[in-house]
Design a protein around this motif. Structure first.
Motif, PDB file in Angstrom:
ATOM      1  N   ASN A 179      18.758  11.273  11.905  1.00 22.40           N
ATOM      2  CA  ASN A 179      19.263  11.080  13.261  1.00 22.40           C
ATOM      3  C   ASN A 179      20.708  10.606  13.265  1.00 22.40           C
ATOM      4  OD1 ASN A 179      16.062   9.715  14.433  1.00 22.40           O
ATOM      5  ND2 ASN A 179      16.744  11.833  14.246  1.00 22.40           N
ATOM      6  N   PHE A 180      21.028   9.695  12.363  1.00 21.50           N
ATOM      7  CA  PHE A 180      22.410   9.202  12.277  1.00 21.50           C
ATOM      8  C   PHE A 180      23.333  10.233  11.636  1.00 21.50           C
ATOM      9  CE2 PHE A 180      20.650   4.878  12.880  1.00 21.50           C
ATOM     10  CZ  PHE A 180      21.559   4.399  13.807  1.00 21.50           C
ATOM     11  N   HIS A 181      22.824  10.863  10.557  1.00 20.28           N
ATOM     12  CA  HIS A 181      23.714  11.747   9.798  1.00 20.28           C
ATOM     13  C   HIS A 181      24.115  12.987  10.579  1.00 20.28           C
ATOM     14  CE1 HIS A 181      25.823  13.376   6.474  1.00 20.28           C
ATOM     15  NE2 HIS A 181      24.972  14.373   6.262  1.00 20.28           N
ATOM     16  N   VAL A 182      23.290  13.439  11.512  1.00 21.54           N
ATOM     17  CA  VAL A 182      23.642  14.632  12.271  1.00 21.54           C
ATOM     18  C   VAL A 182      24.920  14.403  13.073  1.00 21.54           C
ATOM     19  CG1 VAL A 182      22.310  14.129  14.366  1.00 21.54           C
ATOM     20  CG2 VAL A 182      22.673  16.506  13.670  1.00 21.54           C
ATOM     21  N   PHE A 183      25.182  13.155  13.477  1.00 22.38           N
ATOM     22  CA  PHE A 183      26.434  12.854  14.178  1.00 22.38           C
ATOM     23  C   PHE A 183      27.623  12.908  13.222  1.00 22.38           C
ATOM     24  CE2 PHE A 183      23.285  10.957  17.034  1.00 22.38           C
ATOM     25  CZ  PHE A 183      23.690  11.494  18.244  1.00 22.38           C
ATOM     26  N   ASN A 184      27.409  12.523  11.950  1.00 24.49           N
ATOM     27  CA  ASN A 184      28.469  12.677  10.949  1.00 24.49           C
ATOM     28  C   ASN A 184      28.853  14.143  10.772  1.00 24.49           C
ATOM     29  OD1 ASN A 184      28.593   9.916  10.232  1.00 24.49           O
ATOM     30  ND2 ASN A 184      26.890  10.164   8.784  1.00 24.49           N
ATOM     31  N   CYS A 185      27.854  15.029  10.915  1.00 21.63           N
ATOM     32  CA  CYS A 185      28.055  16.459  10.635  1.00 21.63           C
ATOM     33  C   CYS A 185      28.809  17.182  11.735  1.00 21.63           C
ATOM     34  CB  CYS A 185      26.706  17.140  10.420  1.00 21.63           C
ATOM     35  SG  CYS A 185      25.771  16.481   9.023  1.00 21.63           S
ATOM     36  N   LEU A 221      13.272  -1.326  14.755  1.00 22.95           N
ATOM     37  CA  LEU A 221      14.663  -1.782  14.875  1.00 22.95           C
ATOM     38  C   LEU A 221      15.268  -2.121  13.518  1.00 22.95           C
ATOM     39  CD1 LEU A 221      14.377  -4.026  18.067  1.00 22.95           C
ATOM     40  CD2 LEU A 221      15.542  -1.815  17.885  1.00 22.95           C
ATOM     41  N   LEU A 222      14.450  -2.713  12.629  1.00 26.21           N
ATOM     42  CA  LEU A 222      14.926  -3.041  11.285  1.00 26.21           C
ATOM     43  C   LEU A 222      15.283  -1.753  10.535  1.00 26.21           C
ATOM     44  CD1 LEU A 222      15.379  -5.162   9.044  1.00 26.21           C
ATOM     45  CD2 LEU A 222      12.976  -4.831   8.387  1.00 26.21           C
ATOM     46  N   PHE A 223      14.388  -0.768  10.598  1.00 21.14           N
ATOM     47  CA  PHE A 223      14.650   0.499   9.917  1.00 21.14           C
ATOM     48  C   PHE A 223      15.853   1.213  10.537  1.00 21.14           C
ATOM     49  CE2 PHE A 223       9.820   0.820   8.936  1.00 21.14           C
ATOM     50  CZ  PHE A 223       9.955  -0.187   7.979  1.00 21.14           C
ATOM     51  N   PHE A 224      16.007   1.055  11.844  1.00 22.65           N
ATOM     52  CA  PHE A 224      17.163   1.618  12.535  1.00 22.65           C
ATOM     53  C   PHE A 224      18.453   1.054  11.928  1.00 22.65           C
ATOM     54  CE2 PHE A 224      20.341   1.770  15.893  1.00 22.65           C
ATOM     55  CZ  PHE A 224      20.151   3.017  16.484  1.00 22.65           C
ATOM     56  N   GLY A 225      18.465  -0.245  11.655  1.00 20.99           N
ATOM     57  CA  GLY A 225      19.632  -0.876  11.035  1.00 20.99           C
ATOM     58  C   GLY A 225      19.869  -0.366   9.632  1.00 20.99           C
ATOM     59  N   ASP A 247       0.842  -1.194   0.000  1.00 17.69           N
ATOM     60  CA  ASP A 247       0.000   0.000   0.000  1.00 17.69           C
ATOM     61  C   ASP A 247       0.886   1.257   0.000  1.00 17.69           C
ATOM     62  OD1 ASP A 247      -2.609   1.447   0.519  1.00 17.69           O
ATOM     63  OD2 ASP A 247      -1.423   2.047   2.278  1.00 17.69           O
ATOM     64  N   GLU A 248       0.553   2.234  -0.879  1.00 21.52           N
ATOM     65  CA  GLU A 248       1.367   3.435  -1.030  1.00 21.52           C
ATOM     66  C   GLU A 248       1.413   4.251   0.266  1.00 21.52           C
ATOM     67  OE1 GLU A 248       0.331   5.919  -4.321  1.00 21.52           O
ATOM     68  OE2 GLU A 248       0.246   4.245  -5.736  1.00 21.52           O
ATOM     69  N   VAL A 249       0.254   4.454   0.875  1.00 20.88           N
ATOM     70  CA  VAL A 249       0.195   5.302   2.079  1.00 20.88           C
ATOM     71  C   VAL A 249       1.025   4.693   3.204  1.00 20.88           C
ATOM     72  CG1 VAL A 249      -1.303   6.263   3.849  1.00 20.88           C
ATOM     73  CG2 VAL A 249      -2.044   6.250   1.459  1.00 20.88           C
ATOM     74  N   SER A 250       0.874   3.382   3.402  1.00 19.60           N
ATOM     75  CA  SER A 250       1.636   2.702   4.453  1.00 19.60           C
ATOM     76  C   SER A 250       3.131   2.746   4.154  1.00 19.60           C
ATOM     77  CB  SER A 250       1.168   1.254   4.577  1.00 19.60           C
ATOM     78  OG  SER A 250       1.949   0.567   5.528  1.00 19.60           O
ATOM     79  N   SER A 251       3.481   2.567   2.872  1.00 18.25           N
ATOM     80  CA  SER A 251       4.893   2.588   2.485  1.00 18.25           C
ATOM     81  C   SER A 251       5.489   3.976   2.677  1.00 18.25           C
ATOM     82  CB  SER A 251       5.056   2.153   1.023  1.00 18.25           C
ATOM     83  OG  SER A 251       4.610   0.821   0.852  1.00 18.25           O
ATOM     84  N   ARG A 252       4.708   5.029   2.341  1.00 20.91           N
ATOM     85  CA  ARG A 252       5.217   6.392   2.553  1.00 20.91           C
ATOM     86  C   ARG A 252       5.474   6.644   4.036  1.00 20.91           C
ATOM     87  NH1 ARG A 252       1.064   8.212  -1.197  1.00 20.91           N
ATOM     88  NH2 ARG A 252       2.019   8.593  -3.235  1.00 20.91           N
ATOM     89  N   SER A 253       4.603   6.131   4.883  1.00 19.83           N
ATOM     90  CA  SER A 253       4.799   6.297   6.321  1.00 19.83           C
ATOM     91  C   SER A 253       6.124   5.677   6.759  1.00 19.83           C
ATOM     92  CB  SER A 253       3.641   5.662   7.085  1.00 19.83           C
ATOM     93  OG  SER A 253       3.840   5.773   8.485  1.00 19.83           O
ATOM     94  N   ASP A 254       6.421   4.473   6.207  1.00 17.13           N
ATOM     95  CA  ASP A 254       7.687   3.817   6.551  1.00 17.13           C
ATOM     96  C   ASP A 254       8.889   4.573   5.972  1.00 17.13           C
ATOM     97  OD1 ASP A 254       6.256   1.925   7.884  1.00 17.13           O
ATOM     98  OD2 ASP A 254       6.407   0.377   6.332  1.00 17.13           O
ATOM     99  N   ILE A 255       8.752   5.077   4.727  1.00 17.26           N
ATOM    100  CA  ILE A 255       9.833   5.850   4.103  1.00 17.26           C
ATOM    101  C   ILE A 255      10.123   7.109   4.927  1.00 17.26           C
ATOM    102  CG2 ILE A 255      10.406   7.311   2.112  1.00 17.26           C
ATOM    103  CD1 ILE A 255      10.839   4.387   1.539  1.00 17.26           C
ATOM    104  N   LEU A 256       9.040   7.736   5.397  1.00 17.13           N
ATOM    105  CA  LEU A 256       9.207   8.940   6.216  1.00 17.13           C
ATOM    106  C   LEU A 256       9.960   8.611   7.501  1.00 17.13           C
ATOM    107  CD1 LEU A 256       8.531  11.952   6.494  1.00 17.13           C
ATOM    108  CD2 LEU A 256       6.389  11.287   7.613  1.00 17.13           C
ATOM    109  N   LEU A 257       9.631   7.499   8.162  1.00 18.69           N
ATOM    110  CA  LEU A 257      10.323   7.094   9.374  1.00 18.69           C
ATOM    111  C   LEU A 257      11.796   6.809   9.094  1.00 18.69           C
ATOM    112  CD1 LEU A 257      10.514   6.241  12.324  1.00 18.69           C
ATOM    113  CD2 LEU A 257       9.614   3.984  11.660  1.00 18.69           C
ATOM    114  N   ILE A 258      12.072   6.129   7.989  1.00 12.63           N
ATOM    115  CA  ILE A 258      13.469   5.810   7.653  1.00 12.63           C
ATOM    116  C   ILE A 258      14.260   7.095   7.385  1.00 12.63           C
ATOM    117  CG2 ILE A 258      14.959   4.691   5.939  1.00 12.63           C
ATOM    118  CD1 ILE A 258      12.725   2.570   5.660  1.00 12.63           C
ATOM    119  N   MET A 259      13.631   8.057   6.702  1.00 14.16           N
ATOM    120  CA  MET A 259      14.317   9.326   6.450  1.00 14.16           C
ATOM    121  C   MET A 259      14.635  10.049   7.767  1.00 14.16           C
ATOM    122  SD  MET A 259      15.112  10.067   3.310  1.00 14.16           S
ATOM    123  CE  MET A 259      15.315  11.845   3.414  1.00 14.16           C
TER     124      MET A 259
END
Length: 881
Positions: free
Chosen positions: A793-799, A852-856, A776-788
């Protein structure tokens, strides 16, 4: 009449001066009115005062803001009212923050006007009257007395021990002893015209009568006021870099939107859908959170500067000070303590004693001195008794009163274990002769061992002809050597006599010479060395005597020889020849006896050599140069005029605080680069997601509202937290960045592209996989948004560092960042559960195992950038230096 007033009154003889007025009656009422009609009132036109509305409106004058406004309008056109509301909120918050930081009373030319709103004693129609200073006209005969402010520029025709404090105009640390004799040669330096007095200066002692020669804009401060209203100053590198960056973003948005429009048209999309894609593209490409984050970063920088005694009037000056390549520093009070101090004593027989300590106190010693030495005791006795000052300890502080030189001499007895009061109490004083400007000395008759002793303190030239001829050569040589070292030399003389009636006996003996100087601040040497290591050139610009300036310059490693020195008189000979001036400035680091206009011309000349110039000042004479400079630095003890013309004010007048400000400015710019790195890397990923999904005919991975959520809310929390990052070691060990260099250098471009591509690969790969699986597109967008959000969250430590490993930058450098990351993730998790934000953002909760999966998945960016930094460090890429 106007032609007459344009002449050089400094060199005019008395008869010529008195053609302007009648010495007995002054001007007549009719003549006053006639001249007022011709010359106007003695006032200075002021520039328009900046209002709060002007300051708020200024916050919107930025290309990046223009792009945001355009995106908001486009959102309204296509009916994306929520997007438009987001953009509007961003604009308002940014304007509020910027206006709050920049709201300061503008006092430039306004303060100049206040300086001459005073009363003047003037002779008209044969009577002395008190009138408002603004009523004065050229030719008016005015009276001056101790404590009065000079109401207009005037030529002196009569004086009685007249001393005027002119530091606000000339930079001189000592009062000027006035004369009525015509000057021998023309000069542009106001400090050399001892027969003139200037509007706004203060009479310290004595009285005088003078003929007004200039009023209003024709006065020295009037000329300065005119230059302030004409010159609007220059932009800082940050503003110029951000304007170039905004233009680049605008161009890229237009190109990308046009490209996607063509792709959409080829694929048969209708115009409304194409516009929606254009809005999504604009939202993706524009770092909406950058204006707020940059304002916060500069605000934090200004607060940190304030803790180090540097007050920022304009936020852009925070980074501007850190970008300066050349600092033109005033001497008195900035490099020195602005307190005359006796540093060397020469006694008959050739003995020279060094004196330690500084300022108006008894701290320090007379090194290698024998307290029982009669010659030294005689010297101190005369220095103390022929003295009208006062210096006493009061608790832990020192209380002083009188002339600066007198106070400096009164510190000497304390340094030998006694006090001026003890010297006076133990001496039988018979008669005291106070200082008179015409005599250039003060004296005392006292009894010592049943003999009457005459002792005097004053200028050597007054006494030298009365000293035995065989002593003169030795005395003159000792005085010349002390003067060559930059000391102001005074002589103490004495004679045994039977008559106390003479003011100055004919036969005198030398009691000693004293060398006085305004000593450097203890911390200045280290501060200058730090600036030199940082690649910043330092020069001294002062109104003081060239030898004094060079002596200070040698001590603090600004100039080593006379080759580094140039006077205002020599500068005047070449200032109209740009080629000759540029060639001369190559090795000049000490500028002495310079005029206000020459200070401004020096700034322009160095700017023409592609230097980013900061100049310090405290007097009215410094205001035009401060306004011309890239960064004007006013001293806290200076005039309102100077502070009004400056971008930065140093509370403690200390050059070391300026060096601290440079460091904080570099930290602030580094933090802005870190914020840009974070936002643009995310922006690249978002743009590529929109483009790739359009090219491959896939649904949009993220809606415009979701993109705004990422850019403004979750990333916005983190980039603001990133602004609190403490400075990295080594900021003052690298050269200043080229003012013409953009915010994106090779290192920034490479790292940003790598980070953006990693985010794109992770997110677009998952999007393609999920769409192929028929999710489902809506559900997938929600997951994409969480992953972004997790990627952010990770990249700010790189910066946190462009070169160092994330794991080597202590969390203690910025606890706000850890809190910001947790808050950003917490806000997003909350948005996934709150009904209203679920509808607005089209989100839904995720179980812990998915999180946790998306965190990885998201942690990949941390690993890749760590490897990338390691490769760069290993290869020792030149631009990492």
């Amino acid at each position: 009449m106007k032609d007459v007033l344009d002449q050089d009154w400094h060199t005019a003889d008395m008869a010529e001066v008195l053609k302007l007025s009648d010495e007995k009656t002054g001007l007549s009422s009719s003549e006053v009115q006639k001249r007022r009609d011709e010359f106007g009132t003695n006032t200075i036109p002021t520039g328009k005062k900046i209002s709060l509305f002007d300051i708020i409106w200024h916050q919107f004058k930025s290309p990046l803001i223009y792009v945001l406004i355009a995106a908001g309008i486009l959102s309204l056109v296509v009916g994306e009212y929520l997007d438009a509301g987001f953009v509007g909120l961003i604009l308002l918050v940014n304007a509020g923050l910027g206006a709050f930081q920049e709201w300061r009373a503008e006092t430039g030319a306004q303060s100049l006007q206040e300086m001459i709103k005073l009363k003047a004693r003037v002779k008209r129609d044969g009577e002395w009257l008190e009138v408002n200073a603004e009523e004065l006209v050229p030719g008016d005969l005015i009276s001056l007395e101790s404590g009065a402010q000079v109401p207009a520029d005037a030529r002196l025709i009569g004086i009685n021990n007249l001393q005027v404090e002119e530091a606000m105009l000339t930079g001189e640390s000592l009062p000027v002893q006035k004369t009525i004799e015509p000057g021998k040669e023309e000069t542009a330096n106001a400090g050399d015209k001892t027969n003139l007095v200037y509007a706004g200066t203060t009479v310290l002692t004595g009285r005088g009568t003078a003929v007004v020669i200039a009023t209003g804009l024709k006065t020295e401060i009037g000329k300065i006021a005119h230059s302030l209203t004409e010159n609007s100053g220059t932009q800082t590198p940050l503003i110029e870099r951000m304007e170039r960056f905004a233009r680049m973003v605008s161009l890229l948005v237009l190109i990308a939107a046009a490209l996607l429009g063509v792709i959409g048209w080829v694929r048969g999309m209708d115009m409304t859908e194409i516009l929606f894609i254009a809005v999504a593209m604009a939202v993706s490409a524009i770092p909406e959170g950058l204006p707020i984050a940059m304002t916060v970063a500069l605000s934090i920088g200004s607060q940190r500067m304030a803790k180090r005694n540097v007050i920022v009037r304009k936020l852009s000056a925070v980074e501007g000070l850190g970008s300066c390549t050349y600092i033109l520093s005033d001497k008195t009070g900035t490099l020195t303590v602005d307190q005359q101090t006796a540093r060397k004593i020469y006694l008959p027989g050739g003995q020279t004693l060094d004196v330690t300590g500084q300022g108006y106190n008894g701290d320090g010693d007379i090194e290698n001195a024998d307290p029982a030495d009669e010659a030294l005791q005689r010297f101190l006795r005369i220095a103390t008794l022929a003295n009208e000052g006062r210096l006493r300890r009061k608790g832990d502080d020192w209380e002083q009163q009188g002339d600066a030189v007198d106070i400096a001499l009164l510190a000497l007895p304390y340094k030998l274990g006694t006090s001026p009061d003890e010297v006076r109490q133990n001496t039988d004083i018979q008669r005291e002769i106070p200082y008179e400007s015409a005599n250039k000395y003060s004296a005392v008759y006292y009894r010592r061992n049943n003999r009457l002793v005459f002792g005097a303190k004053g200028a050597l030239e007054v006494f030298v002809d009365k000293v035995a001829e065989e002593e003169r050569a030795t005395i003159n040589q000792a005085a010349e050597e002390m003067a060559a070292e930059g000391y102001r030399v005074l002589a103490m003389v004495y004679t045994i006599t039977d008559d106390d009636k003479s003011d100055l006996p004919d036969s005198l003996h030398l009691a000693g010479l004293v060398g006085l100087i305004d000593p450097i601040r203890p911390e200045v040497k280290d501060a200058i060395n730090e600036c030199h290591r940082a690649g910043i050139k330092i020069a001294m610009v002062t109104g003081d005597h060239p030898l004094t300036a060079l002596a200070i310059a040698r001590e603090i490693h600004i100039g080593d020889s006379e080759d580094n020195l140039i006077s205002g008189a020599d500068l005047a000979k070449i200032e109209d020849d740009e080629a000759k001036l540029a060639e001369t400035l190559t090795n000049k680091t000490v500028f002495a006896r310079v005029s206000p206009e020459q200070k401004r011309l020096l700034v322009k000349a160095f700017q023409a050599r592609n230097e980013f110039v900061a100049i310090t000042g405290d007097g009215v004479n410094d205001a035009p140069a401060l306004r011309q400079a890239n960064i004007g630095v006013a001293m806290g003890s200076g005039t309102d005029v100077t502070r009004g013309a400056a971008s930065i004010v140093v509370k403690d007048d200390n050059f070391a605080s300026i060096a601290a400000g440079v460091e904080e400015g570099r930290f602030s710019y580094d933090n802005i680069r870190k914020i840009v790195y974070l936002l643009i890397a995310t922006g690249i990923a978002e743009v590529l997601l929109v483009m790739l999904s359009t090219i491959f005919g896939l649904p949009k991975p993220l809606t415009a509202v979701q993109l705004l959520w990422l850019n403004v809310v979750t990333n916005g929390i983190q980039d603001v937290a990133l602004a609190f990052e403490k400075g990295e070691p080594g900021a003052m060990l690298r050269k200043p960045r080229d003012p013409n260099e953009g915010i994106f250098d090779r290192q920034m471009i490479s790292q940003t592209m790598v980070a953006g591509l990693v985010m794109t690969i992770v997110v677009f790969g998952l999007w393609v996989m999920w769409m192929n699986e028929g999710r489902d597109e809506v559900s997938s967008r929600s997951d994409i948004l969480l992953i972004m959000v997790l990627l952010q969250n990770f990249h700010v430590f790189n910066c946190r560092s462009e070169t160092e490993s994330t794991f080597r930058v202590p969390l203690s450098n910025n606890y706000f960042l850890l809190g910001g990351v947790l808050l950003a993730q917490g806000v997003h998790i909350a948005a996934m559960h709150i009904p209203i934000t679920q509808r607005l953002l089209e989100t839904e909760p995720n179980p812990m195992n998915e999180w946790l999966l998306f965190f990885g998945y998201a942690s990949v960016i941390l690993v890749v950038i760590e490897v990338y930094k390691w490769i760069l460090r290993r290869n020792r890429t030149p631009y990492l230096a």
